[in-house]
Scaffold this motif. Sequence first.
Motif, PDB file in Angstrom:
ATOM      1  N   LEU A  23       0.841  -1.170  -0.073  1.00 21.78           N
ATOM      2  CA  LEU A  23      -0.052  -0.047  -0.084  1.00 21.78           C
ATOM      3  C   LEU A  23       0.939   1.369  -0.145  1.00 21.78           C
ATOM      4  O   LEU A  23       0.631   2.205  -0.576  1.00 21.78           O
ATOM      5  N   LYS A  24       1.895   1.110   0.718  1.00 25.66           N
ATOM      6  CA  LYS A  24       2.928   2.440   0.888  1.00 25.66           C
ATOM      7  C   LYS A  24       3.359   2.587  -0.354  1.00 25.66           C
ATOM      8  O   LYS A  24       3.615   4.006  -0.774  1.00 25.66           O
ATOM      9  N   GLU A  25       3.746   1.619  -1.001  1.00 26.23           N
ATOM     10  CA  GLU A  25       4.600   1.879  -2.298  1.00 26.23           C
ATOM     11  C   GLU A  25       3.662   2.067  -3.389  1.00 26.23           C
ATOM     12  O   GLU A  25       4.237   2.947  -4.098  1.00 26.23           O
ATOM     13  N   PHE A  26       2.540   1.783  -3.776  1.00 23.93           N
ATOM     14  CA  PHE A  26       1.805   1.902  -4.963  1.00 23.93           C
ATOM     15  C   PHE A  26       0.495   2.641  -4.694  1.00 23.93           C
ATOM     16  O   PHE A  26       0.043   3.166  -5.726  1.00 23.93           O
ATOM     17  N   TYR A  27      -0.035   2.974  -3.515  1.00 24.42           N
ATOM     18  CA  TYR A  27      -1.214   3.635  -3.253  1.00 24.42           C
ATOM     19  C   TYR A  27      -1.217   4.836  -2.396  1.00 24.42           C
ATOM     20  O   TYR A  27      -2.349   5.392  -1.834  1.00 24.42           O
ATOM     21  N   THR A  28      -0.018   5.304  -2.265  1.00 26.45           N
ATOM     22  CA  THR A  28      -0.065   7.001  -1.535  1.00 26.45           C
ATOM     23  C   THR A  28      -0.419   7.808  -2.832  1.00 26.45           C
ATOM     24  O   THR A  28       0.285   7.630  -3.921  1.00 26.45           O
ATOM     25  N   LEU A  29      -0.985   8.731  -2.643  1.00 23.61           N
ATOM     26  CA  LEU A  29      -1.434   9.702  -3.837  1.00 23.61           C
ATOM     27  C   LEU A  29      -0.355  10.667  -4.404  1.00 23.61           C
ATOM     28  O   LEU A  29      -0.159  10.794  -5.529  1.00 23.61           O
ATOM     29  N   SER A  30       0.568  10.965  -3.327  1.00 24.60           N
ATOM     30  CA  SER A  30       1.723  11.438  -3.734  1.00 24.60           C
ATOM     31  C   SER A  30       2.941  11.347  -2.856  1.00 24.60           C
ATOM     32  O   SER A  30       2.720  10.686  -1.626  1.00 24.60           O
ATOM     33  N   ASP A  31       4.013  11.154  -3.409  1.00 20.48           N
ATOM     34  CA  ASP A  31       5.307  10.829  -2.456  1.00 20.48           C
ATOM     35  C   ASP A  31       5.741  11.729  -1.633  1.00 20.48           C
ATOM     36  O   ASP A  31       5.038  13.062  -1.473  1.00 20.48           O
ATOM     37  N   SER A  32       6.630  11.515  -0.854  1.00 21.56           N
ATOM     38  CA  SER A  32       7.027  12.425   0.389  1.00 21.56           C
ATOM     39  C   SER A  32       7.753  13.687  -0.331  1.00 21.56           C
ATOM     40  O   SER A  32       7.482  14.942   0.373  1.00 21.56           O
ATOM     41  N   GLU A  33       8.046  13.683  -1.732  1.00 28.22           N
ATOM     42  CA  GLU A  33       8.248  15.227  -2.182  1.00 28.22           C
ATOM     43  C   GLU A  33       7.046  15.717  -2.936  1.00 28.22           C
ATOM     44  O   GLU A  33       7.381  16.731  -3.651  1.00 28.22           O
ATOM     45  N   GLY A  34       5.871  15.140  -2.538  1.00 26.30           N
ATOM     46  CA  GLY A  34       4.825  15.678  -3.151  1.00 26.30           C
ATOM     47  C   GLY A  34       4.712  15.622  -4.788  1.00 26.30           C
ATOM     48  O   GLY A  34       3.703  16.154  -5.359  1.00 26.30           O
ATOM     49  N   ARG A  35       5.404  14.425  -5.302  1.00 29.06           N
ATOM     50  CA  ARG A  35       5.191  14.133  -6.824  1.00 29.06           C
ATOM     51  C   ARG A  35       4.073  13.229  -6.890  1.00 29.06           C
ATOM     52  O   ARG A  35       3.834  12.230  -6.085  1.00 29.06           O
ATOM     53  N   PRO A  36       3.008  13.452  -7.910  1.00 27.48           N
ATOM     54  CA  PRO A  36       1.888  12.727  -7.668  1.00 27.48           C
ATOM     55  C   PRO A  36       2.002  11.177  -8.159  1.00 27.48           C
ATOM     56  O   PRO A  36       2.974  11.180  -8.898  1.00 27.48           O
ATOM     57  N   ASN A  37       1.215  10.338  -7.850  1.00 30.12           N
ATOM     58  CA  ASN A  37       1.390   8.782  -8.440  1.00 30.12           C
ATOM     59  C   ASN A  37       0.664   8.733  -9.390  1.00 30.12           C
ATOM     60  O   ASN A  37      -0.590   8.491  -9.502  1.00 30.12           O
ATOM     61  N   ALA A  38       1.243   8.886 -10.672  1.00 28.26           N
ATOM     62  CA  ALA A  38       0.793   8.793 -11.685  1.00 28.26           C
ATOM     63  C   ALA A  38       0.047   7.257 -12.188  1.00 28.26           C
ATOM     64  O   ALA A  38      -1.234   7.509 -12.736  1.00 28.26           O
ATOM     65  N   PHE A  39       0.584   6.551 -11.624  1.00 25.45           N
ATOM     66  CA  PHE A  39      -0.028   5.131 -12.031  1.00 25.45           C
ATOM     67  C   PHE A  39      -1.429   5.006 -11.375  1.00 25.45           C
ATOM     68  O   PHE A  39      -2.477   4.562 -11.786  1.00 25.45           O
ATOM     69  N   LEU A  40      -1.580   5.436 -10.069  1.00 21.21           N
ATOM     70  CA  LEU A  40      -2.840   5.362  -9.259  1.00 21.21           C
ATOM     71  C   LEU A  40      -3.856   6.534  -9.945  1.00 21.21           C
ATOM     72  O   LEU A  40      -4.914   5.909  -9.975  1.00 21.21           O
ATOM     73  N   ILE A  41      -3.372   7.671 -10.185  1.00 18.63           N
ATOM     74  CA  ILE A  41      -4.310   8.757 -10.777  1.00 18.63           C
ATOM     75  C   ILE A  41      -4.915   8.200 -12.036  1.00 18.63           C
ATOM     76  O   ILE A  41      -6.123   8.108 -12.159  1.00 18.63           O
ATOM     77  N   GLN A  42      -3.922   7.551 -13.048  1.00 20.75           N
ATOM     78  CA  GLN A  42      -4.599   6.866 -14.132  1.00 20.75           C
ATOM     79  C   GLN A  42      -5.703   6.002 -13.872  1.00 20.75           C
ATOM     80  O   GLN A  42      -6.597   6.057 -14.594  1.00 20.75           O
ATOM     81  N   ASN A  43      -5.365   5.105 -12.921  1.00 20.92           N
ATOM     82  CA  ASN A  43      -6.329   3.938 -12.665  1.00 20.92           C
ATOM     83  C   ASN A  43      -7.617   4.365 -12.129  1.00 20.92           C
ATOM     84  O   ASN A  43      -8.767   4.030 -12.451  1.00 20.92           O
ATOM     85  N   LEU A  44      -7.519   5.334 -11.263  1.00 17.36           N
ATOM     86  CA  LEU A  44      -8.679   6.245 -10.756  1.00 17.36           C
ATOM     87  C   LEU A  44      -9.530   6.881 -11.616  1.00 17.36           C
ATOM     88  O   LEU A  44     -10.706   6.563 -11.715  1.00 17.36           O
ATOM     89  N   ARG A  45      -8.710   7.263 -12.488  1.00 19.89           N
ATOM     90  CA  ARG A  45      -9.646   7.979 -13.729  1.00 19.89           C
ATOM     91  C   ARG A  45     -10.326   6.995 -14.595  1.00 19.89           C
ATOM     92  O   ARG A  45     -11.604   7.287 -15.336  1.00 19.89           O
ATOM     93  N   SER A  46      -9.417   5.829 -15.064  1.00 14.50           N
ATOM     94  CA  SER A  46     -10.166   4.931 -15.933  1.00 14.50           C
ATOM     95  C   SER A  46     -11.176   4.372 -15.122  1.00 14.50           C
ATOM     96  O   SER A  46     -12.658   4.008 -15.821  1.00 14.50           O
ATOM     97  N   LEU A  47     -11.201   3.988 -13.911  1.00 10.53           N
ATOM     98  CA  LEU A  47     -12.244   3.375 -13.316  1.00 10.53           C
ATOM     99  C   LEU A  47     -13.444   4.313 -13.112  1.00 10.53           C
ATOM    100  O   LEU A  47     -14.597   3.963 -13.325  1.00 10.53           O
ATOM    101  N   PHE A  48     -13.332   5.726 -12.781  1.00  9.78           N
ATOM    102  CA  PHE A  48     -14.366   6.512 -12.727  1.00  9.78           C
ATOM    103  C   PHE A  48     -15.006   6.559 -14.293  1.00  9.78           C
ATOM    104  O   PHE A  48     -16.110   6.384 -14.379  1.00  9.78           O
TER     105      PHE A  48
END
Length: 267
Positions: A23-48
């Motif tokens: 979960l920590k590796e793949f499912y935080t929305l942005s990393d400790s430097e604030g970079r967005p998790n593109a993998f997760l965001i893409q998947n959320l948008r597809s599911l939506f």
Amino acid sequence: MQAPAVFTGVDVYQRSFNPQEYLKEFYTLSDSEGRPNAFLIQNLRSLFTMFSLDGLRGDTLIDVGCGPTIYQLLSACERFQEIIALDYTDQNRRELEKWLKNEAGAFDWRPVVKYVCELEGDSEKWAEKEEKLRQRVKQVLKCDVTKANPAAPVSLLPADCVVSAFCLEAACKDLAAFRSALRNIGAFVKPGGHLVMLITLQGTFYAFNKQVFSCLYLERNAVVEAVEGAGFDVKFREVQPWPPSDVRTDCKDVLSFVARKRASVTA
Ligand code: SAH
């Protein structure tokens, strides 16, 4: 990167899969430097997108290979009343239950839930959505997609929809096993109902927590043919690139699709 030893074999998930690290590796929305998790965001948008399509609604939904995650149910729970979540691995089902029961130490999905609420046009309703999802998941059960009845010894009634994200490529060792697993989970869908999947293409491994898990190498056409062979017609599909220069996997793309089960299966 020099790949470490790959974990394979029947019980690799039960032995080696650490849900909290995953979960920590793949499912935080942005990393400790604030970079967005593109993998997760893409998947959320597809599911939506997929769970906004006409006809994608009903009473019952089964999530196959849910793992410890809920992101794949956030749009779905607006369209289906009762959800059953299935996974092979005890610790993954336990981790999911922690969140469902709002227990201390459960993963914090709030940023992800809020993101989906924004996509759905109402960023204020995140607490309501969490509550709705917690109520709609009625059961969390063991399953094995390689078995003719993956939920055995339980017999589940066929559902209006099956969703499955990143499970079959993890569970199947070759294309024949993949085709057979698709038929097994396809049997959970009522005629006229839908199968919604997210699946990696052209990948052989994914890694987290210094462990490497093998993944079945799949081309898009092989997936589509297997889905059709299991008695479904693909109604919607999109391919998105796996975010580039990610050392955690060699997957090239993620395929998202919705397929409708034919009324009479001749497969
Ligand atoms: N759906 C989640 C988890 C994907 S990880 C997500 O989108 O992130 C792959 C999952 O497949 C793990 O939870 C693992 O326990 C499950 N899995 C592996 N082999 C399986 C099998 N034979 N039957 C059912 N699930 C299996």
